[in-house]
Design an enzyme around this catalytic site. Structure first.
Site, PDB file in Angstrom:
ATOM      1  N   ASP A 268       0.861  -1.172   0.000  1.00  0.00           N
ATOM      2  CA  ASP A 268       0.000   0.000   0.000  1.00  0.00           C
ATOM      3  C   ASP A 268       0.903   1.229   0.000  1.00  0.00           C
ATOM      4  O   ASP A 268       2.124   1.132   0.171  1.00  0.00           O
ATOM      5  CB  ASP A 268      -0.939  -0.008   1.208  1.00  0.00           C
ATOM      6  CG  ASP A 268      -2.238   0.731   0.929  1.00  0.00           C
ATOM      7  OD1 ASP A 268      -2.233   1.632   0.063  1.00  0.00           O
ATOM      8  OD2 ASP A 268      -3.249   0.427   1.577  1.00  0.00           O
ATOM      9  N   TYR A 269       0.306   2.383  -0.175  1.00  0.00           N
ATOM     10  CA  TYR A 269       1.030   3.627  -0.407  1.00  0.00           C
ATOM     11  C   TYR A 269       2.079   3.877   0.690  1.00  0.00           C
ATOM     12  O   TYR A 269       1.733   4.191   1.818  1.00  0.00           O
ATOM     13  CB  TYR A 269       0.024   4.772  -0.459  1.00  0.00           C
ATOM     14  CG  TYR A 269       0.532   6.064  -1.025  1.00  0.00           C
ATOM     15  CD1 TYR A 269       0.378   6.363  -2.368  1.00  0.00           C
ATOM     16  CD2 TYR A 269       1.162   6.998  -0.216  1.00  0.00           C
ATOM     17  CE1 TYR A 269       0.826   7.555  -2.895  1.00  0.00           C
ATOM     18  CE2 TYR A 269       1.618   8.196  -0.724  1.00  0.00           C
ATOM     19  CZ  TYR A 269       1.447   8.470  -2.065  1.00  0.00           C
ATOM     20  OH  TYR A 269       1.897   9.662  -2.579  1.00  0.00           O
TER      21      TYR A 269
END
Length: 731
Positions: A268-269
């Site tokens: 994820d980011y």
């Protein structure tokens, strides 16, 4: 280049920097992109991004759109880089691209996985037309705490329902042929147990037993992988002290060794970089080492792989074999998508003018919105309203609102095609002037004279449509709430309008279950309308005026109070269970309220009534290697056609681990005309009765079970059957 031999040959020609480049996905700073959800996206900039592509040192870009610009980026990758490896272009296409469909939680209320497949397919058609190959969806987390803002992105609180929708959405996004121009690669997120964050607080820690992880949170991922998903996103949270992005037991042990997953895992980011804040990694270099060695293949936006993997390989902290395995997985997915044979797939510049599918997708959005609405209450059959000869007041901050139709994670939606509530209702009325519209208050603030104007409009009307709820900004990522209630200004409006005595129909806009005040509960009718997307106004008019009957059912339990969270229907029984109407002292309850839902999972009404006949079993016992047929006749005993969601629940009476009160094991939505009836049948096997034992191994234990065919998780009369043990010598 479409087989493993070619990929191995390509790997042999790649430099270390080219390999590392394939392991990074960067925010697209060249095409328009979503700055609001990617706040650090400018760190590379357009010129540096082009240079990285030309050097073959980036594998993917995300959250940029535009087929023409995307084609140029791909041209640089395949014609100017040394090896011509194509880029993978991804984006957050969560519940629609230009056409926005209901939020995933709302769509789950349809109890129609096929509907989710159709809307995901439409989203894929639109997204690939805009120059995308890859979506960061579906969210398959199981969400049992309504304080968590990302409940809106999930399918709700039930594992079985989440599994059915997860598989359907993967099939919809990807289609039947991954190499097709309109196939959109799906990503399962968030792996794993992100929906179990403590206190419903986003990004928070997760502390749960291995049995709960396997019984509740992992099955939707497995179902989606079995449906063909080839990318998985690691979650922000830690699980029992080990962050998911560096959790080898998850990313390698379960995902690859147990399940045989052949795709790749993307962070994820910046979640790999965030290992430092977790206190799990000493610095960026250490974070890169831990992540790749655990089984993370692609780093999103942080740059830690780009900056540190070469040194880690040189030092022996990351083996070249481990790095090559990650690169191979990414190249293999690109090959399966046909990108080596056709690098410009999904990058054909569309002709000028409107897309040919707009009318079809608008119709689908309208149908999906209708099917997502749940009618909680309809006292004295106040609904449906008449289209003529009736004065109607539309009151509330969402009456004319256009900013909160689509809901969270709507990045690319075409707002010019959105139909607000007033527009939809006026279009349906024989006399549009019979509708009076008064906001009464803003979403969070009072309006001077607003309540007085609302009360006057309500008293002058024969029916009130009261449009209240949450704004988009209350839901989604980083939007956890301690009190899942209406803002005070709206609550005051509700109380004043209810007090007029005019029949009131609440149109509740929300991205989670809410704790409804006593005043709101006193409304004559309540429709849960979620965030319904592009066709909100038309869809709600269709239901309010009876052109269609509500058919949605709750995928989450509505509590009496915010403080009940986390609350979910399939909780285990305590040693002192609360029984409504029974002895209350020294029982599992709160001082202020019972240990029940105000409106339970599976609940929903229609404009007709259904009766359930006696539940019949094909045998009193379920033999170990056989199946048990469960059937009942469902009859429409009302005067209108309608749809019923028949739900199958089971309960294991005695087990080696305390089991839930009920567990959903099947459902079927049927449409019946007035007076029509139909036999609905399910089949159970011992595999449906399995759970993780004290040793965390899957087991089914012989013994007595209760079973319900019912319209919700708290209704119906049980019948019992016995699971018989395996015959002597049987496996």
């Amino acid at each position: 280049m479409s087989d493993r031999v070619d990929i191995d040959a390509l790997l042999g020609r790649m430099t270390l920097q080219e390999k590392i480049g394939q392991l990074s996905v960067l925010a697209d700073s060249i095409r328009p992109f979503a700055f609001d959800v990617n706040p650090d996206s400018f760190q590379w900039g357009p010129q540096r991004t082009r240079e990285l592509i030309q050097a073959g040192e980036v594998g993917a870009l995300f959250n940029g759109v535009g087929a023409a610009e995307g084609r140029e980026l791909q041209r640089i990758a395949v014609e100017e880089s040394r090896l011509g490896i194509p880029l993978l272009l991804g984006a957050d296409v969560i519940h629609g691209m230009r056409t926005v469909f209901p939020i995933p939680l709302g769509e789950a209320a349809s109890f129609e996985p096929e509907l989710a497949r159709r809307t995901a397919r439409a989203a894929a058609v639109e997204a690939t037309r805009e120059g995308l190959h890859w979506t960061f969806a579906p969210v398959v987390d199981v969400a049992r705490d309504q304080r968590w803002g990302r409940v809106a992105e999930t399918t709700g609180e039930d594992t079985y329902l989440a599994s059915q929708f997860a598989a359907a959405r993967v099939r919809g996004f990807q289609g039947e042929d991954l190499t097709a121009n309109d196939s959109l690669l799906a990503t399962l997120k968030h792996f794993a147990a992100y929906g179990a964050v403590s206190a419903g607080l986003d990004y928070n820690t997760v502390d749960l037993s291995p049995q709960t992880l396997h019984d509740v949170h992992l099955p939707p991922f497995k179902a989606a992988i079995d449906a063909g998903a080839l990318t998985v996103m690691s979650s922000f949270n830690d699980i029992n002290g080990v962050p998911a992005t560096a959790n080898r037991d998850l990313l390698t042990g379960i995902l690859r060794e147990q399940w045989g997953f052949e795709g790749f895992v993307v962070s994820d980011y910046t979640s790999d970089f965030e290992l430092i804040a977790h206190g799990y990694a000493a610095d960026e270099k250490h974070a890169a080492q831990l992540s790749l060695n655990a089984g993370l293949d692609m780093s999103m936006q942080s740059g830690v792989f780009m900056d540190h993997l070469a040194t880690l390989v040189a030092e022996g902290a990351v083996s070249l074999q481990t790095l090559d395995a990650a690169v191979r997985r990414i190249l293999d997915v690109k090959a399966r998508m046909g990108m080596f044979d056709n690098p410009y797939r999904s990058l054909v510049v569309p002709p000028e003018g409107p897309a040919p599918y707009l009318a079809e997708h608008d119709a689908l959005a309208r149908d999906a919105a209708r099917r997502s609405v749940v009618m909680l209450k309809n006292a004295s059959d106040v609904l449906p309203l008449r289209k003529s000869g009736q004065r109607i007041a539309l009151i509330g901050p969402f009456a004319r609102d256009r900013e909160n139709l689509a809901g969270c994670w709507n990045i690319f939606g075409d707002s010019t095609r959105e139909i607000d509530l007033e527009t939809g209702l006026r279009a349906a009325l024989d006399d549009p002037d019979s509708l009076t519209v008064v906001e009464g208050c803003e979403i969070e603030d009072a309006i001077e004279g607003g309540i007085e104007a609302a009360v006057a409009a309500a008293r002058d009307a024969e029916a009130v449509l009261l449009a209240v709820g949450e704004p988009t900004r209350f839901t989604g990522e980083a939007q956890s709430r301690t009190q899942i209630v209406l803002p005070a200004a709206q609550q005051a409006l509700v109380e004043a309008v209810i007090a007029t005595g005019t029949p009131v129909i609440v149109l509740l806009r929300n991205g989670r279950a809410l704790a409804l005040s006593l005043a709101l509960q006193a409304a004559d009718a309540i429709l849960v309308t979620w965030f319904l997307g592009s066709q909100t106004g038309h869809a709600l008019a269709d239901l309010v005026f009876g052109d269609h009957s509500p058919s949605g059912r709750l995928p989450i339990s509505f509590p009496h109070e915010s403080g009940q969270q986390p609350y979910y229907y399939n909780h285990p029984s305590s040693g002192r269970p609360y029984q409504p109407g029974g002895f209350e002292a020294f029982r599992t309850r709160w001082r202020e309220t019972a240990n029940t839902a105000l409106y339970p999972f599976g609940h929903g009404l229609t404009y007709t009534r259904f009766e359930y006949g006696e539940v019949e079993l094909s045998a009193p016992q379920l033999e170990w290697d056989e199946t048990l047929a469960v059937r009942a006749r469902i009859a429409n005993v009302g005067t209108r056609g309608g749809e019923e969601v028949v739900q199958l629940y089971v309960h294991d009476r005695v087990a080696s681990r305390v089991r839930p009160l009920r567990e959903l094991k099947g459902f079927e939505k049927i449409a019946l005309a007035p007076g029509e009836s139909r036999i609905v049948e399910f089949r159970l096997s011992r595999h449906d009765l399995q759970f993780r034992g004290v040793d965390n191994r899957p087991i089914a234990e012989p013994g007595l079970f209760d079973l319900w065919l019912a319209p919700s998780a708290t209704t119906g009369d049980p019948v019992s059957f016995e699971l018989r043990p395996a015959a002597s010598g049987a496996g």
